[in-house]
Design a protein around this motif. Structure first.
Motif, PDB file in Angstrom:
ATOM      1  N   ILE A 125     -53.222-114.025 -14.836  1.00 20.53           N
ATOM      2  CA  ILE A 125     -52.144-113.123 -14.461  1.00 20.53           C
ATOM      3  C   ILE A 125     -52.699-111.707 -14.322  1.00 20.53           C
ATOM      4  O   ILE A 125     -53.269-111.155 -15.254  1.00 20.53           O
ATOM      5  N   LYS A 126     -52.539-111.151 -13.143  1.00 18.95           N
ATOM      6  CA  LYS A 126     -52.968-109.779 -12.853  1.00 18.95           C
ATOM      7  C   LYS A 126     -51.725-108.908 -12.695  1.00 18.95           C
ATOM      8  O   LYS A 126     -50.762-109.289 -12.027  1.00 18.95           O
ATOM      9  N   VAL A 127     -51.746-107.738 -13.313  1.00 17.27           N
ATOM     10  CA  VAL A 127     -50.595-106.837 -13.296  1.00 17.27           C
ATOM     11  C   VAL A 127     -51.007-105.500 -12.698  1.00 17.27           C
ATOM     12  O   VAL A 127     -52.058-104.942 -13.054  1.00 17.27           O
ATOM     13  N   GLU A 128     -50.191-104.992 -11.792  1.00 13.31           N
ATOM     14  CA  GLU A 128     -50.435-103.684 -11.181  1.00 13.31           C
ATOM     15  C   GLU A 128     -49.143-102.874 -11.236  1.00 13.31           C
ATOM     16  O   GLU A 128     -48.062-103.397 -10.939  1.00 13.31           O
ATOM     17  N   PHE A 129     -49.262-101.601 -11.596  1.00 11.84           N
ATOM     18  CA  PHE A 129     -48.116-100.698 -11.619  1.00 11.84           C
ATOM     19  C   PHE A 129     -48.231 -99.721 -10.457  1.00 11.84           C
ATOM     20  O   PHE A 129     -49.267 -99.073 -10.272  1.00 11.84           O
ATOM     21  N   VAL A 130     -47.164 -99.619  -9.688  1.00 15.51           N
ATOM     22  CA  VAL A 130     -47.112 -98.699  -8.557  1.00 15.51           C
ATOM     23  C   VAL A 130     -45.797 -97.928  -8.639  1.00 15.51           C
ATOM     24  O   VAL A 130     -44.721 -98.548  -8.695  1.00 15.51           O
ATOM     25  N   ASP A 131     -45.889 -96.612  -8.670  1.00 16.52           N
ATOM     26  CA  ASP A 131     -44.693 -95.766  -8.675  1.00 16.52           C
ATOM     27  C   ASP A 131     -44.305 -95.479  -7.225  1.00 16.52           C
ATOM     28  O   ASP A 131     -44.989 -94.714  -6.536  1.00 16.52           O
ATOM     29  N   PRO A 132     -43.214 -96.085  -6.723  1.00 21.37           N
ATOM     30  CA  PRO A 132     -42.865 -95.899  -5.310  1.00 21.37           C
ATOM     31  C   PRO A 132     -42.577 -94.460  -4.933  1.00 21.37           C
ATOM     32  O   PRO A 132     -42.739 -94.082  -3.756  1.00 21.37           O
ATOM     33  N   SER A 133     -42.162 -93.641  -5.881  1.00 21.42           N
ATOM     34  CA  SER A 133     -41.834 -92.251  -5.578  1.00 21.42           C
ATOM     35  C   SER A 133     -43.057 -91.344  -5.580  1.00 21.42           C
ATOM     36  O   SER A 133     -42.995 -90.226  -5.065  1.00 21.42           O
ATOM     37  N   ARG A 134     -44.179 -91.811  -6.109  1.00 20.74           N
ATOM     38  CA  ARG A 134     -45.385 -90.993  -6.176  1.00 20.74           C
ATOM     39  C   ARG A 134     -46.522 -91.569  -5.329  1.00 20.74           C
ATOM     40  O   ARG A 134     -47.146 -90.855  -4.546  1.00 20.74           O
ATOM     41  N   ASP A 135     -46.787 -92.844  -5.501  1.00 16.15           N
ATOM     42  CA  ASP A 135     -47.868 -93.484  -4.753  1.00 16.15           C
ATOM     43  C   ASP A 135     -47.300 -94.074  -3.464  1.00 16.15           C
ATOM     44  O   ASP A 135     -47.178 -95.288  -3.305  1.00 16.15           O
ATOM     45  N   LEU A 136     -46.955 -93.182  -2.545  1.00 21.26           N
ATOM     46  CA  LEU A 136     -46.285 -93.612  -1.317  1.00 21.26           C
ATOM     47  C   LEU A 136     -47.199 -94.464  -0.450  1.00 21.26           C
ATOM     48  O   LEU A 136     -46.750 -95.431   0.176  1.00 21.26           O
ATOM     49  N   GLU A 137     -48.477 -94.132  -0.409  1.00 23.71           N
ATOM     50  CA  GLU A 137     -49.410 -94.871   0.443  1.00 23.71           C
ATOM     51  C   GLU A 137     -49.551 -96.322  -0.039  1.00 23.71           C
ATOM     52  O   GLU A 137     -49.514 -97.261   0.768  1.00 23.71           O
ATOM     53  N   ARG A 138     -49.704 -96.507  -1.356  1.00 27.17           N
ATOM     54  CA  ARG A 138     -49.848 -97.857  -1.898  1.00 27.17           C
ATOM     55  C   ARG A 138     -48.547 -98.645  -1.734  1.00 27.17           C
ATOM     56  O   ARG A 138     -48.564 -99.840  -1.418  1.00 27.17           O
TER      57      ARG A 138
END
Length: 221
Positions: free
Chosen positions: A104-117
């Motif tokens: 299990i691989k987990v990634e956190f992405v903040d949609p309001s900050r990391d817009l490119e990702r």
């Protein structure tokens, strides 16, 4: 006159080289002991969930399922750091990663900050991301869990003062099971003749069963 008693023999003073060697030896032994303790504590440790609700511990059914897991699972958390659910989701996904046997691989992405990702994830998985949530990928399939699916609102509470119960484990485990199995299980709701028609589609109990069924990977008919 009696003879004077013989003076004790003077012990030779240790040399600077000997003192330096002893200091270096003590430092090396101290470092070795610290490293050994850290290694043993890393390999052999215990964890305790001291929260009143036990919300930071996976259920036994989820743990048993993860022990039998044989396929890779990707969990992408698309929730802002300012969300009320962020800390609970973080603790929950840490448990999945810890119990997932490196599958299990987990990634956190903040949609309001990391817009490119966030935009890259939208394009790769062909999703709109109109709301925050958790993206689960396994067995060449994917399922997006909106943030609202991670909580259950207590009945009888108004929208201005809701009482929310976190149900992230139910939703995530159901998504993983559904993707691995590939099919939905069916739950038949049996009622007397005409009873269901009288209740109608707005029956609160039936709607709650449907909602719970969707989170548990079964369909209510």
């Amino acid at each position: 006159m009696p003879d004077d008693p013989p003076s004790p023999a003077l012990k030779p003073m240790p040399s600077r080289l000997g003192i330096g060697f002893n200091v270096v030896l003590q430092v090396v032994l101290g470092v070795a002991i610290c490293l050994g303790i850290n290694f043993l504590s890393f390999r052999n440790y215990s964890r305790w969930d001291l929260s009143p609700s036990g919300g930071f511990t996976l259920s036994s059914s989820t743990e048993n399922f993860l022990r039998k897991l044989s396929k890779d699972v990707e969990i992408t958390v698309l929730i802002s750091r300012g969300s009320n659910l962020y800390s609970e989701v973080q603790a929950l996904t840490d448990e999945y990663r810890r119990n997932g046997k490196n599958l299990i691989k987990v990634e956190f992405v903040d949609p309001s900050r990391d817009l490119e990702r966030a935009e890259q994830i939208k394009l790769e998985n062909k999703i709109t991301l109109q709301t925050s949530g958790i993206l689960v990928k396994a067995n060449k399939g994917l399922r997006f869990l909106p943030e609202n699916d991670l909580v259950v609102q207590s009945p009888g509470m108004d929208a201005d003062h809701p009482t929310l119960d976190f149900r992230g484990e139910d939703a995530v485990t159901s998504a993983i099971v559904g993707l691995i199995e590939g099919t939905h299980r069916t739950f038949y709701f049996i009622s007397g003749k005409g009873s269901r028609a009288e209740a109608g589609g707005n029956n609160e109990t039936l709607n709650l069963l449907k909602e719970l069924g969707r989170q548990q990977n079964f369909e209510v008919l």
